[in-house]
Design an enzyme around this catalytic site. Structure first.
Site, short mmCIF file in Angstrom:
data_model
loop_
_atom_site.label_atom_id
_atom_site.label_comp_id
_atom_site.label_asym_id
_atom_site.label_seq_id
_atom_site.Cartn_x
_atom_site.Cartn_y
_atom_site.Cartn_z
N ARG A 96 -26.51 -0.44 -3.66
CA ARG A 96 -25.06 -0.34 -3.76
C ARG A 96 -24.77 0.51 -4.99
O ARG A 96 -23.51 0.81 -5.33
CB ARG A 96 -24.32 -1.65 -3.83
CG ARG A 96 -24.19 -2.33 -2.26
CD ARG A 96 -23.95 -1.60 -1.31
NE ARG A 96 -23.97 -2.19 0.12
CZ ARG A 96 -22.98 -3.02 0.49
NH1 ARG A 96 -21.93 -2.85 0.07
NH2 ARG A 96 -23.13 -3.33 1.86
N GLU A 135 -16.88 -4.87 -4.51
CA GLU A 135 -17.90 -6.33 -4.13
C GLU A 135 -18.70 -6.42 -5.42
O GLU A 135 -19.30 -7.77 -5.51
CB GLU A 135 -18.63 -5.90 -2.84
CG GLU A 135 -17.95 -5.50 -1.74
CD GLU A 135 -19.03 -5.14 -0.50
OE1 GLU A 135 -20.29 -5.03 -0.96
OE2 GLU A 135 -18.57 -5.05 0.74
N ASP A 180 0.83 -1.14 0.19
CA ASP A 180 -0.03 0.19 -0.16
C ASP A 180 1.01 1.21 0.03
O ASP A 180 1.89 1.29 0.92
CB ASP A 180 -1.13 -0.07 1.26
CG ASP A 180 -2.08 1.07 1.16
OD1 ASP A 180 -1.70 2.35 1.35
OD2 ASP A 180 -3.30 0.48 0.78
N LYS A 200 0.33 4.01 1.50
CA LYS A 200 0.58 4.58 2.73
C LYS A 200 1.18 3.84 3.90
O LYS A 200 1.69 4.37 4.92
CB LYS A 200 -0.98 4.60 3.30
CG LYS A 200 -2.10 5.19 2.72
CD LYS A 200 -3.19 5.41 3.50
CE LYS A 200 -3.93 4.00 3.60
NZ LYS A 200 -4.34 3.31 2.48
#
Length: 486
Positions: A308, A362, A211, A213
């Site tokens: 969603r 998802e 990642d 970060k």
């Protein structure tokens, strides 16, 4: 009396005594609880009364523990799945063939000794012996630091040997069926490295994403690990992953693209995170994926799917698709990856989901797999809803979503955002699950659970290679998504 009962009656007498004792305890506890709860004065020492109640509560806690244990075992054994004896996964066997010199050499190099976790009896944890579970929970371990890996990987041969990597394909069947992996990680280099060690084989290929970060020492440590292997590489582009957005999906898509370009031989793609661990050996994974016969293992639900993908200014779904959603983690064949990367319709759907869906990670893989009119190899042509039984299960990953009717089980670890982080008392359940991988573990929380799974997988690998343990993958060929593929 002794003549009538005989010496063989001793177990019966013992059982009778236990039953009478528990019955008396139950009646006594009921009396005391009734008196106490209805504020009836009881003569005698209050401290003595409290001790009696505490003792009786302990008796019934033990009974409940044993009942819960048996219930959990029954829910995860072959009976729960409806597996007939001929489809059971494991059986012991006697080696009759003479071992080849290659087998002998491999045994000497990789399997000379049993893998045993220090200070713990993992078999007792699998049996969920109360005292051993309690003791194991309190065990802490010293952790390797980023700097340790940076230093160790300066000498790759020593690192590979000391860390116990298996640098042989082991069987011809495994050699001819390579698997492609992506692993997304952002913290805890040691846990990532131990996952890599558990799944590593020289015929497979591994794409690692660190990642954006993550601190620089993590990236340097993982880069050092990858540099020790020809078939492990880091993504050059690092993404700052934020849950619920396209950034969750982006590293997997980039890894898919790199894996596609770097190797033309792998058969299936499996995407992982650094917080997972295999429930199957590499040999078993190969057997299972071959039993899939080209089908894709992807979760799906059509319940509340429109909620969603109804962002403001959202347009109708393209190409007549029915949106389904599931988990981003999948086990899919090479043709599915080809379609995902190179078909214009897949790109249109990805762009639409990025604009219209709140949690596109998802929905993307799930939707591609459950719209069979696209003609993707291995896609599912039946009702897409994932079930808890063999009708259409999700086998790629065991995620204990505690409150879910489909994915929820009793969590003996700790719950974070509705998901179980496995603890030592979960080892029994993990040891008999049918899935490929388990999510999730934290090495700083009850680390013995992770260690016992390492022991289990290593020793199964050895026993299967030496021919003393047989694995039967026929069960997986009977699953609904295998029988109902397009």
């Amino acid at each position: 009396m002794r003549f009538l009962l005989g010496y063989s009656s001793k177990p019966f007498i013992l059982a009778l005594v236990i039953c009478v004792t528990y019955t008396f305890s139950y009646l006594l506890k009921t009396m005391y609880v009734s008196l106490f709860h209805n504020h009836v004065k009881v003569k005698g020492n209050p401290l003595f009364q409290d001790l009696v109640i505490a003792g009786l509560n302990r008796v019934f806690e033990d009974i409940k523990y044993d009942n819960d244990r048996e219930k959990e075992i029954n829910q995860t054994d072959d009976n729960f799945w409806g597996i007939p004896p001929e489809l059971q996964l494991y059986s012991n066997r006697t080696v009759t063939k003479r071992r080849t010199q290659i087998q002998i050499n491999i045994k000497r190099k990789y399997f000379l000794r049993d893998f045993r976790v220090d200070d713990v009896n993992c078999l007792e944890l699998i049996n969920r012996t109360r005292e051993e579970v309690k003791r194991a929970k309190s065990i802490k371990r010293a952790r390797l630091k980023d700097a340790d890996y940076i230093e160790m990987t300066k000498n790759c041969p020593t690192f590979i040997k000391d860390r116990g990597y298996i640098m042989h394909y082991l069987t011809k069947e495994e050699e001819s069926f390579p698997i492609a992996y992506s692993i997304l990680m952002y913290q805890n280099v040691e846990q990532f490295e131990r996952l890599l060690r558990a799944i590593y084989r020289p015929q497979n290929i591994y794409c690692i994403h660190v990642d954006f970060k993550s601190r620089e020492t993590i990236h340097n440590a993982v880069s050092g690990i990858a540099s020790c292997f020809d078939n492990v590489f880091l993504l050059r582009t690092r993404v700052s992953v934020k849950l619920g957005g396209m950034s969750v999906l982006e590293p997997d898509l980039k890894c898919m693209n790199e894996l596609w370009s770097r190797s033309k031989t792998w058969k299936y793609f499996i995407n992982l995170t650094g917080q997972e661990f295999p429930l199957r050996t590499n040999y078993e994974l190969v057997k299972i994926l071959k039993a899939y016969n080209g089908s894709n293992d992807v979760a799906a639900t059509i319940q509340k799917d429109t909620e969603r993908c109804d962002k403001p200014r959202a347009v109708a779904p393209p190409h007549g698709i029915h949106v389904t959603r599931g988990f981003v983690h999948v086990a899919v064949n090479r043709d599915f990856v080809d379609f995902t990367l190179h078909d214009e319709r897949a790109q249109h759907i990805l762009t639409w989901m990025n604009r219209s869906c709140y949690v596109p990670d998802e929905a993307y893989f799930s939707t591609l797999n459950h719209n069979p009119h696209f003609g993707v190899k291995g896609s599912f042509k039946g009702h897409p809803e994932t079930s808890r039984n063999r009708r259409k299960p999700y086998i790629a990953r065991f995620k204990n979503v505690v409150e879910s009717e489909v994915y929820g089980w009793k969590c003996h670890g700790r719950e974070i955002n509705g998901l179980c982080v496995f603890g030592t008392a979960d080892v029994r359940m993990l040891s008999v699950r049918k899935e490929l991988f388990a999510h999730r573990f934290h090495l700083d929380y009850q680390p013995v659970a992770y260690e016992c799974m390492e022991e289990l997988i290593y020793n199964r690998t050895r026993d299967e290679f030496m021919g003393t343990l047989a694995f039967n993958a026929s069960f997986y060929s009977t699953l609904g998504f295998v029988l109902g593929q397009g």
